[in-house]
Enzyme design. Structure first.
Site, mmCIF file in Angstrom:
data_model
loop_
_atom_site.group_PDB
_atom_site.id
_atom_site.type_symbol
_atom_site.label_atom_id
_atom_site.label_comp_id
_atom_site.label_asym_id
_atom_site.label_seq_id
_atom_site.Cartn_x
_atom_site.Cartn_y
_atom_site.Cartn_z
ATOM 1 N N THR A 132 11.864 83.568 -112.666
ATOM 2 C CA THR A 132 10.880 82.524 -112.382
ATOM 3 C C THR A 132 9.541 82.791 -113.069
ATOM 4 O O THR A 132 9.185 83.950 -113.329
ATOM 5 C CB THR A 132 10.655 82.459 -110.856
ATOM 6 O OG1 THR A 132 9.535 81.635 -110.576
ATOM 7 C CG2 THR A 132 10.386 83.836 -110.255
ATOM 8 N N GLU A 134 6.869 82.537 -111.526
ATOM 9 C CA GLU A 134 5.954 83.043 -110.489
ATOM 10 C C GLU A 134 5.660 84.529 -110.647
ATOM 11 O O GLU A 134 4.694 85.034 -110.080
ATOM 12 C CB GLU A 134 6.515 82.764 -109.090
ATOM 13 C CG GLU A 134 6.714 81.286 -108.849
ATOM 14 C CD GLU A 134 6.705 80.893 -107.380
ATOM 15 O OE1 GLU A 134 6.392 81.731 -106.523
ATOM 16 O OE2 GLU A 134 7.016 79.720 -107.106
ATOM 17 N N TYR A 158 8.139 86.745 -102.350
ATOM 18 C CA TYR A 158 9.200 86.192 -103.207
ATOM 19 C C TYR A 158 8.991 86.610 -104.665
ATOM 20 O O TYR A 158 9.888 87.188 -105.308
ATOM 21 C CB TYR A 158 9.253 84.660 -103.092
ATOM 22 C CG TYR A 158 10.015 84.008 -104.226
ATOM 23 C CD1 TYR A 158 11.395 84.174 -104.346
ATOM 24 C CD2 TYR A 158 9.357 83.250 -105.208
ATOM 25 C CE1 TYR A 158 12.102 83.603 -105.407
ATOM 26 C CE2 TYR A 158 10.049 82.675 -106.260
ATOM 27 C CZ TYR A 158 11.419 82.856 -106.364
ATOM 28 O OH TYR A 158 12.104 82.297 -107.412
ATOM 29 N N LYS A 162 11.223 89.051 -107.152
ATOM 30 C CA LYS A 162 11.802 88.616 -108.435
ATOM 31 C C LYS A 162 11.269 89.487 -109.580
ATOM 32 O O LYS A 162 12.008 89.836 -110.507
ATOM 33 C CB LYS A 162 11.480 87.138 -108.703
ATOM 34 C CG LYS A 162 12.189 86.150 -107.799
ATOM 35 C CD LYS A 162 13.709 86.151 -107.937
ATOM 36 C CE LYS A 162 14.201 85.603 -109.255
ATOM 37 N NZ LYS A 162 15.687 85.466 -109.273
HETATM 38 P P1 NAD Z 1 18.674 78.365 -103.829
HETATM 39 O O1 NAD Z 1 17.956 79.028 -102.709
HETATM 40 O O2 NAD Z 1 18.886 76.889 -103.788
HETATM 41 O O3 NAD Z 1 20.112 79.025 -104.019
HETATM 42 C C1 NAD Z 1 20.325 80.401 -103.961
HETATM 43 C C2 NAD Z 1 21.832 80.633 -103.833
HETATM 44 O O4 NAD Z 1 22.046 82.047 -103.790
HETATM 45 C C3 NAD Z 1 22.438 80.060 -102.551
HETATM 46 O O5 NAD Z 1 23.643 79.409 -102.842
HETATM 47 C C4 NAD Z 1 22.663 81.273 -101.676
HETATM 48 O O6 NAD Z 1 23.747 81.123 -100.769
HETATM 49 C C5 NAD Z 1 22.947 82.332 -102.731
HETATM 50 N N1 NAD Z 1 22.681 83.696 -102.262
HETATM 51 C C6 NAD Z 1 21.619 84.152 -101.553
HETATM 52 N N2 NAD Z 1 21.757 85.464 -101.314
HETATM 53 C C7 NAD Z 1 22.925 85.856 -101.900
HETATM 54 C C8 NAD Z 1 23.607 87.089 -102.027
HETATM 55 N N3 NAD Z 1 23.113 88.209 -101.477
HETATM 56 N N4 NAD Z 1 24.767 87.122 -102.719
HETATM 57 C C9 NAD Z 1 25.281 85.997 -103.268
HETATM 58 N N5 NAD Z 1 24.696 84.798 -103.154
HETATM 59 C C10 NAD Z 1 23.528 84.723 -102.501
HETATM 60 O O7 NAD Z 1 17.885 78.801 -105.141
HETATM 61 P P2 NAD Z 1 17.667 77.997 -106.510
HETATM 62 O O8 NAD Z 1 16.457 77.180 -106.396
HETATM 63 O O9 NAD Z 1 18.958 77.394 -106.922
HETATM 64 O O10 NAD Z 1 17.307 79.234 -107.474
HETATM 65 C C11 NAD Z 1 18.339 79.935 -108.179
HETATM 66 C C12 NAD Z 1 17.711 81.031 -109.001
HETATM 67 O O11 NAD Z 1 16.775 80.468 -109.915
HETATM 68 C C13 NAD Z 1 16.915 82.048 -108.165
HETATM 69 O O12 NAD Z 1 17.131 83.321 -108.713
HETATM 70 C C14 NAD Z 1 15.471 81.620 -108.340
HETATM 71 O O13 NAD Z 1 14.608 82.713 -108.232
HETATM 72 C C15 NAD Z 1 15.493 81.074 -109.746
HETATM 73 N N6 NAD Z 1 14.510 80.023 -110.062
HETATM 74 C C16 NAD Z 1 14.380 78.933 -109.260
HETATM 75 C C17 NAD Z 1 13.480 77.927 -109.607
HETATM 76 C C18 NAD Z 1 13.321 76.675 -108.781
HETATM 77 O O14 NAD Z 1 12.410 75.884 -109.050
HETATM 78 N N7 NAD Z 1 14.139 76.435 -107.771
HETATM 79 C C19 NAD Z 1 12.709 78.061 -110.774
HETATM 80 C C20 NAD Z 1 12.875 79.218 -111.557
HETATM 81 C C21 NAD Z 1 13.781 80.181 -111.199
HETATM 82 O O1 DAU Z 2 7.783 78.154 -110.209
HETATM 83 C C1 DAU Z 2 9.132 78.382 -109.942
HETATM 84 C C2 DAU Z 2 9.347 78.448 -108.449
HETATM 85 O O2 DAU Z 2 9.254 77.120 -107.966
HETATM 86 C C3 DAU Z 2 10.686 79.067 -108.067
HETATM 87 O O3 DAU Z 2 10.721 80.401 -108.492
HETATM 88 C C4 DAU Z 2 10.886 79.006 -106.549
HETATM 89 O O4 DAU Z 2 12.173 79.488 -106.211
HETATM 90 C C5 DAU Z 2 10.774 77.553 -106.130
HETATM 91 O O5 DAU Z 2 10.877 77.465 -104.717
HETATM 92 C C6 DAU Z 2 9.437 76.965 -106.584
HETATM 93 O O6 DAU Z 2 8.335 77.592 -105.878
HETATM 94 P P1 DAU Z 2 7.068 76.748 -105.342
HETATM 95 O O7 DAU Z 2 6.452 77.513 -104.250
HETATM 96 O O8 DAU Z 2 6.201 76.318 -106.474
HETATM 97 O O9 DAU Z 2 7.858 75.439 -104.811
HETATM 98 P P2 DAU Z 2 7.668 74.554 -103.482
HETATM 99 O O10 DAU Z 2 8.524 73.341 -103.666
HETATM 100 O O11 DAU Z 2 7.848 75.357 -102.242
HETATM 101 O O12 DAU Z 2 6.150 74.117 -103.558
HETATM 102 C C7 DAU Z 2 5.655 73.392 -104.684
HETATM 103 C C8 DAU Z 2 4.170 73.191 -104.459
HETATM 104 O O13 DAU Z 2 3.987 72.274 -103.363
HETATM 105 C C9 DAU Z 2 3.438 74.451 -104.050
HETATM 106 O O14 DAU Z 2 2.138 74.437 -104.623
HETATM 107 C C10 DAU Z 2 3.338 74.355 -102.531
HETATM 108 C C11 DAU Z 2 3.240 72.866 -102.301
HETATM 109 N N1 DAU Z 2 3.838 72.377 -101.022
HETATM 110 C C12 DAU Z 2 5.103 72.768 -100.709
HETATM 111 C C13 DAU Z 2 5.700 72.349 -99.534
HETATM 112 C C14 DAU Z 2 7.095 72.805 -99.161
HETATM 113 C C15 DAU Z 2 3.129 71.510 -100.212
HETATM 114 O O15 DAU Z 2 1.978 71.128 -100.528
HETATM 115 N N2 DAU Z 2 3.727 71.073 -99.058
HETATM 116 C C16 DAU Z 2 4.967 71.472 -98.671
HETATM 117 O O16 DAU Z 2 5.432 71.075 -97.580
#
Ligand code: NAD
Ligand code: DAU
Length: 355
Positions: A132, A134, A158, A162
């Site tokens: 990520t 972050e 978090y 990571k």
């Molecule tokens: P998510 O929380 O939707 O999914 C995570 C998945 O991992 C789930 O299916 C969960 O069951 C599985 N999991 C958790 N612990 C586990 C374990 N110990 N063994 C096997 N499986 C396990 O997350 P996401 O948003 O799909 O993110 C996926 C990856 O991408 C993460 O590594 C996250 O850090 C990274 N990432 C996410 C974002 C975003 O915006 N969501 C952005 C950049 C990077």
């Molecule tokens: O930047 C990549 C990351 O993006 C990933 O690594 C994380 O797994 C993913 O969860 C996401 O993190 P954020 O914290 O940026 O995402 P989130 O959707 O939780 O929040 C987005 C922005 O919105 C953040 O500035 C917090 C704000 N927010 C979030 C929630 C849930 C609100 O203002 N209100 C809310 O209720």
């Protein structure tokens, strides 16, 4: 075949679906099915022999050794993680266990497996770690976007977990010669996004007539990328990335949170208007800020574009429209994931009366 971990989560399930839509190479999908893992995301693959699902953890060394020996994957793509910043603030332990210890166990298992491969297989093998933006911390308003050499300054449990996993992956390349690749991506959005995260939470709350919670002043900036574009970037890095390298992935779509929520309200006003004719914007509510809230993220994705020719296919406007349509077309998916433990989380985070 390839081994995908966390393939029942938001990005992982999109990746598995896209992979099998474009290739016949089978996927071994290892997922612990935490609250965030959902096999319903993969329902369209029922009966498809190219998808083999295993319920288990990346922290389970015996299971990993057995799966790798049995299935002999030519690559591992590691999505498995605890991913929600707010949950990491309430309880960091799971983040340490999965994101750090789990990644370590996975690396150890892959290192042992890699040592058993013949030269030609070792040459082709890849371990791609999905991370990520972050890990780089928070940017000042006018600072340049994060490049791959930006220093690590994680601010939440978090992002710290990571960051630790990224460092382990890097170390396994430098110390043991494991052929690793790391991608650091900005905020994703799209189908199957769990409604604890801003965009799906706002769509869900808007349609349910509930408040749309904005943390602090709503001027925090995120760089949004449609999830299918993240998946195409990972495929590209897996296919052609240089070993040991890091690739930042982003959509050049910096938006303040309030602007994102306004965009969602406007799309919903058009596609599913409120019965009383008012805009969904009237449901916006300012709530307490997230502790340690990072002010701005922005990704400089030029390395990925210049070296590997990757570009996002969606703009913010086309991606957001697709996303809102997907949620409107899948009310049952939302109903299923917002029952049970989801309500407990919403009660803890926003107050019991909001659940
Ligand atoms: P998510 O929380 O939707 O999914 C995570 C998945 O991992 C789930 O299916 C969960 O069951 C599985 N999991 C958790 N612990 C586990 C374990 N110990 N063994 C096997 N499986 C396990 O997350 P996401 O948003 O799909 O993110 C996926 C990856 O991408 C993460 O590594 C996250 O850090 C990274 N990432 C996410 C974002 C975003 O915006 N969501 C952005 C950049 C990077
Ligand atoms: O930047 C990549 C990351 O993006 C990933 O690594 C994380 O797994 C993913 O969860 C996401 O993190 P954020 O914290 O940026 O995402 P989130 O959707 O939780 O929040 C987005 C922005 O919105 C953040 O500035 C917090 C704000 N927010 C979030 C929630 C849930 C609100 O203002 N209100 C809310 O209720």
């Amino acid at each position: 075949m390839i081994l995908v971990t966390g393939g029942a989560g938001f990005i992982g399930s999109n990746f598995v679906l896209d992979w099998l839509a474009q290739s016949d190479e089978p996927v071994l999908n290892l997922d612990a099915l935490t609250y965030a893992g959902n096999l319903e995301n993969l329902a369209s693959l029922a009966g498809d022999a190219r998808h083999v699902f295993v319920h288990g953890s990346i922290a389970d060394a015996d299971l990993l050794a057995r799966l790798l020996a049995e299935h002999q994957p030519r690559a591992v793509v590691n999505f498995a993680a605890e991913s929600h910043v707010d949950r990491s603030i309430h309880g960091p332990e799971d983040f340490i266990q999965t994101n750090i210890v789990g990644t370590f166990r996975l690396l150890e298992a892959v290192r042992a497996y890699y040592a058993t491969l013949a030269d030609v297989e070792r040459e082709a093998f890849r371990f791609l770690h999905v991370s990520t933006d972050e890990v780089y911390g928070s940017l000042e308003k006018d600072a340049p976007a994060f490049s791959e050499t930006h220093r690590y300054e994680p601010n939440s449990p978090y992002s710290a977990s990571k960051a630790a996993s990224d460092h382990l992956v890097r170390a396994y390349h430098h110390t043991y010669g494991l052929p690793v690749l790391t991608t650091n991506c900005s905020n994703n959005y799209g189908p199957f996004h769990f409604p604890e995260k801003l965009i799906p939470l706002v769509i869900h709350n808007a349609l349910a007539g509930k408040p749309l919670p904005i943390y602090g002043d709503g001027q925090q900036i995120r760089d949004w990328l449609y999830v299918k574009d993240h998946c195409s970037a990972i495929r590209r890095v897996l296919a052609a990335g240089r070993l040991g390298e890091v690739y930042n992935v982003g959509g050049w779509n910096e938006k303040a949170n309030l602007e994102v929520v306004h965009t969602l309200c406007d799309l919903l006003d058009e596609l599913s208007p409120r019965a009383d004719g008012q805009s969904y914007r009237c449901q916006i509510t300012y709530v307490a800020d997230r502790p340690g809230h990072d002010r701005r993220y922005a990704i400089d994705a030029r390395k990925l574009e210049q070296e590997l020719g990757w570009k996002p296919a969606e703009t913010f406007s086309t991606g957001m429209r697709k996303t809102v349509r997907w949620y409107l077309d899948h009310p049952q998916w939302v109903a299923n994931v917002t029952s049970g433990s989801y309500r407990d989380w919403v009660g803890q985070q926003y107050g019991a009366d909001k659940a």
